[in-house]
Design an enzyme around this catalytic site. Structure first.
Site, PDB file in Angstrom:
ATOM      1  CG  ASP A 172      -2.186  -0.715   1.060  1.00 23.62           C
ATOM      2  OD1 ASP A 172      -2.480  -1.107  -0.082  1.00 23.62           O
ATOM      3  OD2 ASP A 172      -2.895  -0.924   2.057  1.00 23.62           O
ATOM      4  CE  LYS A 178      -7.286  -0.646  -1.937  1.00 23.71           C
ATOM      5  NZ  LYS A 178      -8.217  -1.254  -0.983  1.00 23.71           N
TER       6      LYS A 178
END
Length: 407
Positions: free
Chosen positions: A199, A221
């Site tokens: 991430d 993200k």
């Protein structure tokens, strides 16, 4: 024993599960050694008129048996191992002689030369026990032990598995951003990975330490921008695990605190892929702490609540009871709330939270780029805009924001 002192000790691992171990003395030595004996499954009998509180607690919970008296001849009958650590030299000598007569391996805290066994400096790392003896230099033993264990844990000491390694996925909470705040287990699994799916909010500096053969997949993200759909992440985890790879899903904070960790675990379970979840330090606690804010403080806040702010309070998708949160007197920690900070503040005020309630916004917490901006609930939205606050940032609302180290 003295005439054999020039010979090196013979290292051996004792399997004490279910076997009688006698510990004489309930002081500091017992306090340090008893947990390992209990962890080994030993049937421990402590003989001592008194004991440290932590030792007494072990007796109270049934981990050990405790006879509140001094050593008596015959106490070592049927023992496999003895630890002698009383403050009575005569009792220690007598017990040591009994151990010699009964052929019971005996450790003496007061006189190593009179003992028949020495306790090494020990450490453990995922199935490996490291035991170090350096004769009469326990500090050096401990230092060597620590260096080896740390190397095994963080992967800097190469110790490849020669047996077949179980494949699967590890969901690893990487912590709030500082690479030193990942757990020991998380760092070890990262060092053993074949594939890392990372991430944006994970500890990115750790990726530079990975060997060249490790495949790193960016699952960032980025808010309101380019992102990798959750389904694609799930498919990537399954695909690489089925290919026999050791896969680490490196996530920011803790996998289960707004991290969709359970969604990934469910997808893996449905696909029949084994998964290990490694908790991480959540930014909801660690980032305020790094900025000097205690989320609880005696006389100020007896509770703290963590809430996601990525959905605005007036959005029909919101499941947060903001009116209830406004009535709480404790600390409110808002994650992913930068974009909706003004709306959140107005909603809390509308439902009764004081407009002058102190607020702090901590951006890039625990990293070199960390900065803290203070405001009040009434000025939060304006301050976030004026200061150019951007994600990731943690918003702390409550009187704890005004607590400082000095009165």
């Amino acid at each position: 024993m003295a005439e054999h002192a020039e010979h090196a000790a013979y290292p051996v691992g004792l399997r004490l599960s279910g076997r009688r171990v006698v510990v004489l003395g309930g002081g500091q030595v017992a306090q340090r050694r008893l947990p390992s004996l209990v962890a080994a499954g030993a049937d421990v009998l402590l003989i001592s008129p008194s004991a440290k509180p932590s030792v007494e607690a072990m007796a109270d919970t049934g981990e050990i048996r405790w006879e509140r008296r001094r050593y008596e001849s015959g106490d070592l009958a049927d023992a496999w191992y003895a630890l002698i650590s009383t403050d009575d030299p005569e009792a220690n000598a007598a017990a040591s002689q009994e151990a010699e007569d009964r052929r019971v391996w005996c450790v003496r805290s007061d006189d190593a030369e009179a003992a028949t066994a020495w306790t090494p400096a020990t450490g453990r790392s995922e199935g490996v026990t490291v035991a170090v003896l350096t004769g009469r230099d326990p500090r050096r033993s401990a230092a060597v032990r620590d260096a080896i264990v740390e190397g095994l844990r963080d992967g800097t000491l190469a110790a490849p598995h020669h047996r077949a390694r179980a494949t699967g996925v590890a969901l690893v909470g990487g912590g709030p951003g500082d690479p030193d705040l990942i757990t020991v287990r998380g760092r070890r699994l990262l060092a053993e990975a074949d594939v890392v799916i990372a991430d944006r909010l994970g500890p990115r500096d750790l990726l530079a330490e990975l060997p060249p053969h490790v495949e790193v997949i960016d699952a960032a993200k980025i808010p309101y921008g380019r992102f990798m759909a959750q389904e694609a992440i799930n498919n990537a985890l399954i695909e690489h695990a089925r290919a026999g790879k050791a896969v680490v899903r490196l996530k920011g904070g803790d996998p289960y605190v707004f991290g969709r960790g359970m969604e990934e675990l469910q997808a893996l379970a449905e696909a029949g892929i084994p998964c290990t979840v490694v908790p991480g330090i959540s930014s909801s606690i660690s980032v305020p702490s790094a900025a000097g804010i205690p989320v609880t403080h005696r006389g100020v806040a007896q509770e703290f609540t963590v809430v996601s702010g990525h959905v605005a309070p007036d959005d029909e998708r919101s499941t947060v009871d903001w009116s209830a949160l406004a009535r709480l007197r404790g600390t409110l920690v808002v994650l992913m709330g930068v974009e909706n900070s003004g709306n959140i503040a107005a909603t809390l005020i509308a439902h009764g939270r004081g407009a002058e309630t102190p607020v702090a916004v901590v951006q890039e917490g625990t990293t070199a780029a960390q900065r803290r901006v203070d405001a009040t609930l009434a000025t939060l939205g304006e301050t976030v805009r004026a200061e150019g606050i951007r994600p990731p940032a943690v918003i702390v609302i409550g009187d704890v924001v005004a607590v400082h180290p000095t009165p």
